[in-house]
Design an enzyme around this catalytic site. Structure first.
Site, short mmCIF file in Angstrom:
data_model
loop_
_atom_site.label_atom_id
_atom_site.label_comp_id
_atom_site.label_asym_id
_atom_site.label_seq_id
_atom_site.Cartn_x
_atom_site.Cartn_y
_atom_site.Cartn_z
N PRO A 11 0.79 -1.22 0.00
CA PRO A 11 0.00 0.00 0.00
C PRO A 11 0.83 1.28 0.00
CG PRO A 11 -0.10 -1.09 2.14
CD PRO A 11 0.55 -2.05 1.18
N ASN A 12 0.30 2.25 -0.73
CA ASN A 12 0.84 3.61 -0.83
C ASN A 12 2.10 3.72 -1.70
OD1 ASN A 12 -1.16 4.88 0.89
ND2 ASN A 12 -0.21 3.74 2.55
N ARG A 19 5.16 11.21 -2.51
CA ARG A 19 4.92 10.92 -1.10
C ARG A 19 6.21 11.05 -0.30
NH1 ARG A 19 4.90 4.77 1.04
NH2 ARG A 19 4.15 5.17 3.14
N TYR A 24 11.25 8.57 0.98
CA TYR A 24 11.12 7.54 -0.06
C TYR A 24 11.78 7.91 -1.40
CZ TYR A 24 7.87 5.56 3.30
OH TYR A 24 7.32 5.03 4.44
N ASN A 75 8.05 -5.74 -1.37
CA ASN A 75 8.06 -4.61 -0.45
C ASN A 75 6.64 -4.54 0.09
OD1 ASN A 75 7.98 -2.27 0.97
ND2 ASN A 75 9.02 -1.02 -0.56
N ALA A 78 3.41 -0.91 4.53
CA ALA A 78 2.87 -0.92 5.90
C ALA A 78 2.43 -2.31 6.36
CB ALA A 78 1.70 0.05 5.99
N HIS A 81 4.40 -4.62 8.85
CA HIS A 81 4.34 -4.47 10.31
C HIS A 81 3.05 -4.98 10.91
CE1 HIS A 81 7.57 -1.97 8.95
NE2 HIS A 81 6.75 -1.09 8.41
N ASP A 88 1.61 -15.73 6.34
CA ASP A 88 1.14 -17.10 6.12
C ASP A 88 1.15 -17.47 4.64
OD1 ASP A 88 0.77 -17.48 8.82
OD2 ASP A 88 -1.42 -17.32 8.77
N GLU A 99 12.80 -9.73 0.93
CA GLU A 99 12.03 -8.58 1.42
C GLU A 99 12.82 -7.29 1.16
OE1 GLU A 99 11.25 -8.93 5.60
OE2 GLU A 99 10.21 -7.00 5.72
N HIS A 101 12.76 -2.90 1.56
CA HIS A 101 12.18 -1.62 1.98
C HIS A 101 13.06 -0.53 1.42
CE1 HIS A 101 9.71 -3.79 4.86
NE2 HIS A 101 10.79 -4.48 5.14
N LEU A 102 12.44 0.52 0.92
CA LEU A 102 13.22 1.65 0.40
C LEU A 102 14.00 2.32 1.52
CD1 LEU A 102 10.37 2.98 -1.84
CD2 LEU A 102 12.58 2.20 -2.71
N SER A 103 13.31 2.55 2.63
CA SER A 103 13.92 3.27 3.76
C SER A 103 14.54 2.27 4.73
CB SER A 103 12.84 4.10 4.47
OG SER A 103 11.85 3.25 5.02
N ARG A 108 13.71 4.30 11.91
CA ARG A 108 12.45 5.06 11.94
C ARG A 108 11.64 4.72 13.20
NH1 ARG A 108 9.63 4.66 6.31
NH2 ARG A 108 8.47 6.42 7.25
N ARG A 112 7.84 0.41 13.12
CA ARG A 112 8.34 -0.11 11.83
C ARG A 112 9.50 -1.10 12.01
NH1 ARG A 112 5.89 3.39 8.02
NH2 ARG A 112 5.55 5.44 8.91
C1 DHK Z 1 7.27 1.57 2.85
C2 DHK Z 1 6.19 1.93 3.58
O1 DHK Z 1 5.09 2.36 2.98
C3 DHK Z 1 6.19 1.89 5.04
O2 DHK Z 1 4.92 1.61 5.59
C4 DHK Z 1 7.23 0.95 5.62
C5 DHK Z 1 8.46 0.93 3.46
C6 DHK Z 1 8.58 1.16 4.95
C7 DHK Z 1 9.72 1.26 2.68
O3 DHK Z 1 10.67 1.81 3.23
O4 DHK Z 1 9.78 0.94 1.49
O5 DHK Z 1 7.31 1.13 7.00
#
Ligand code: DHK
Length: 145
Positions: A11-12, A19, A24, A75, A78, A81, A88, A99, A101-103, A108, A112
């Site tokens: 998501p997002n 954003r 990011y 990735n 959210a 977490h 599963d 796995e 994650h960009l950040s 953080r 997270r």
């Molecule tokens: C991206 C998100 O949207 C966050 O909810 C995660 C992750 C970190 C990222 O760093 O790619 O906590």
């Protein structure tokens, strides 16, 4: 036949480029998809790149990967977490999972710092921005070859 990698985005991540750029970065998801397609081509992998804001849709895609993919790069955003359902589904898929994650999630907020996905992943890459996806593709290629 080329091995197939399913690259999932949670998501997002469709909002990348607009954003919270200080966290990011400025690249859009389309930029990251182009990067992934080039890295997969270089590694000799077939690339299936997707994004969803919906947990159930991600679960459905992971279930399908049991038949249609050789490795999964995810990735979970959210859902990293929160989602036992994605944990599963990944476990049931019985495919190597990387796995991303960009950040750097460990730098953080405390909420997270834990990911439900990490326990079912071969490895985790975080903090390198879009390059994390290319590192994940290289790792998947190493695992599959
Ligand atoms: C991206 C998100 O949207 C966050 O909810 C995660 C992750 C970190 C990222 O760093 O790619 O906590």
């Amino acid at each position: 036949m080329a091995k197939r990698v399913l690259i999932l985005n949670g998501p997002n991540l469709n909002l990348l480029g607009t954003r919270e750029k200080s966290i990011y970065g400025a690249d859009t998801l389309a930029d990251i998809e182009a990067l992934c397609r080039a890295a997969c081509e270089k590694a000799g992998l077939a690339c299936d790149f997707r994004q969803s804001n919906h947990e159930g849709e991600l679960v459905d895609w992971i279930q399908s990967a049991r038949r249609t993919a050789d490795a999964i790069i995810i990735n979970p955003a959210a859902y990293s977490h929160t989602s036992v359902a994605i944990h599963d589904a990944l476990r049931a898929a019985e495919k190597p999972v990387v796995e991303v994650h960009l950040s750097n999630i460990h730098q953080r907020e405390a909420f997270r710092h834990h990911s439900y996905v990490s326990a079912v992943a071969v490895g985790v890459i975080c903090g390198f921005g879009p390059k994390g996806y290319t590192l994940a593709i290289e790792a998947a290629a190493d695992i599959l070859n």
